[in-house]
Design an enzyme around this catalytic site. Sequence first.
Site, short mmCIF file in Angstrom:
data_model
loop_
_atom_site.label_atom_id
_atom_site.label_comp_id
_atom_site.label_asym_id
_atom_site.label_seq_id
_atom_site.Cartn_x
_atom_site.Cartn_y
_atom_site.Cartn_z
N ASP A 118 0.88 -1.39 0.13
CA ASP A 118 -0.15 0.11 -0.03
C ASP A 118 0.96 1.08 0.17
O ASP A 118 2.22 1.12 0.16
CB ASP A 118 -1.05 -0.04 1.27
CG ASP A 118 -2.23 0.82 1.10
OD1 ASP A 118 -3.11 0.65 1.55
OD2 ASP A 118 -2.01 1.69 0.00
C1 GLC Z 1 -4.48 4.34 -0.26
C2 GLC Z 1 -5.23 3.21 0.13
C3 GLC Z 1 -5.43 1.96 -1.11
C4 GLC Z 1 -5.25 2.46 -2.33
C5 GLC Z 1 -3.83 3.12 -2.40
C6 GLC Z 1 -3.56 3.95 -3.79
O1 GLC Z 1 -4.11 4.97 0.60
O2 GLC Z 1 -4.99 2.54 1.36
O3 GLC Z 1 -6.63 1.43 -0.85
O4 GLC Z 1 -5.34 1.79 -3.29
O5 GLC Z 1 -3.50 4.14 -1.53
O6 GLC Z 1 -4.20 4.91 -3.97
#
Ligand code: GLC
Length: 701
Positions: free
Chosen positions: A261
């Site tokens: 993430d």
């Molecule tokens: C965000 C989220 C994740 C998302 C990623 C990209 O903080 O936790 O679900 O896909 O970053 O945007």
Amino acid sequence: MDYEAKAREILNSMTLAEKIGQMCLGFISNENLNEMLEAIRQGKYGAYLTYADFSDKKDMHDKIMQASRESRTGIPVLYGKDVIHGHFTVFPIGLGMAAGFNPEFAEKVFSFIAEEASSEGIFWTFSPMIDVARDPRWGRIAEGFGEDTYLTSRMAEAAVWGLQGRDPEALGKQEKILACPKHFIGYGAVEGGRDANTAEISQHTLMNVYFPPFLAAMKAGAGSIMSGYHDINGEPVSASYNILTHMIKELGGLDGFIVSDFGTTAHLLKYRYAEDERQAVDITVNNGMDMDMCSSLFTKHLEKLVEEGKIPVGRIDDAVLRILKTKLRLDLWNRKVGPLKDKGQFKLSDEAKSLSVEAARQASVLLMNKDSALPLSKDIKKLYVAGPYVHARREYFGCWCLDGVSHVIEPVIDILKRKLENVEIRHLDYFMSELILSSEDYIDTVIYFGGEAPERSGERNNITNLRLPEGQEEQIISLANRGKKVILVVVAGRPLSLARVIPYVYAILYVFHPGTGGPEAIAQILTGEAEPGGRMPVTVPVSEGQIPLYYNSIQVRSDRPEHLKYNDMTEKPLYCFGYGLTYTDFKVSDIKVDRNEIRKNESVRVTVNVENTGTRSGEAVIQCYINDCVSSLLRPCKELKGFKRVTLDKGESKIVEFTLGKEELGFFNHKGEFIVEPGSFRVFVGLDCENTIDTCFVVTD
Ligand code: GLC
């Protein structure tokens, strides 16, 4: 194509720096665009994401793809985006899709979503979000498919099949995109419902509650998995060998790659899990991470760590092979990147309209309908509409919606005026309520459109109080106290506790942020043109004081009546899992099993008779639960193991059948083996998790 061989051929032609480039997902903004274009041209990034609009640079994504094709290896860059529940046309949030208990329909929706996204060069979506969640204080309960493992698993595979296609070769088609089930694992169990917090989860619960949806998604062919922000059992999930390598790759069998993430590698320093950035990269990569999202630490430190022998080249090659195989499955080298569309010119196609309205109808749960207040009586001459959702448009999208087009949404008040042309409909603006309500105008019905703004749920948006947002309860009660028949429509991103307003309203239609088709679906349900299609995918608590409160607990109060209770409140939910009314009535009877005894590797067929005993045709969602009566590890009092939607005309009956075999009867033991234990099983079938009839059968060795 032999993707492994082809990927290895490409890998063998790459330098270490180029391999590491493929393991980096970069963040592109308007500010760093040129710098990133050059970096991609030098092979420093294998993927990117952006939240930028680029509406003034319509061919930007093609330019970025071109830049990657100009790199020495020519490996195309992969554009990933959070197309969670829709691109231009927005569908219900995860909870709303789950309320439909309709994976077949969900597969169609995700297939449509893939088509819209791929038309703009988005060939990878960070969806579906499949975190089982039992705590409505947590903002991200909105994004997942609710509290049940089986329902979430069926929705997970439907989403993967819709996005990628069922045939593994389908992923290469222009209209298919790579899925990325997330956030591995146990994110929904964060303490206090505080996003990204610690979650303490036993290996038994991890394997039997949170792992099965990801296993289903990987069996459905998911080409990537995203790990989470949080930590469980003393380890950050995005840096744990047990979680990344053992659970995802060894147990789950992921053939694709794991992406972190956003910035989780860097977060290891805040976790005090790494001394410095180098150690953070060392731990993360050695423990199984394949691609880093936007921390920039792989770019900074990985090459030197490999040269120093801290990270074996074999680990790098494994990660890059996974990424290249997935890009080959996507046929990324031959993908066309279309120009960004002008959202201002976007029009809903007939397919988009009918799909989004049907999805919204299935996201709508009728919780209460005293004196058949709904559908609205044909005799109504005057009607008030009130509340924050009367003129709403983009608010119906819910959380995580980056590209939804709201100008195609018609406010619900305008739709009602069209559908109820002989009814005088007045908007009760609260600054005037004293005047209007005290006037001699006799208006007996008010529809109050209340609920949560999208910003009140979703990432980082956690709350401690599950009542309607401030002021709404008072408005509803004041209307009722003036003798008005109040019909409540709630649009929300989580199950809210409506205990305080229930005595004052005649009907409650609960709609999980339904997306583009929301107002039309709500208007159709209110006028009786359609019936509410949803059932609760989560337990609705009386109060946050009861949390965690979920149907498939190991113990129920009858096990220990004097213990499992509160002195100041019931331990029962306001509305239970699977609950939802329709505009007719159904009777489930005559439960039978085709055999009273089966062997461990056999299946039993369970049938019930379902009759429409009401006054109009309607849809029932028949649910099948089991209880393993005696087991070597404690099993839930009830576990959903099947559900079927069945439409019946009034007076019509139909036999509904479920098959229960190893997949449904088994569980993971402490050794991680999936086993079925001999003994008695009780099977329950009904219209929700409480309203069931049951019988039993025996499994022998
Ligand atoms: C965000 C989220 C994740 C998302 C990623 C990209 O903080 O936790 O679900 O896909 O970053 O945007």
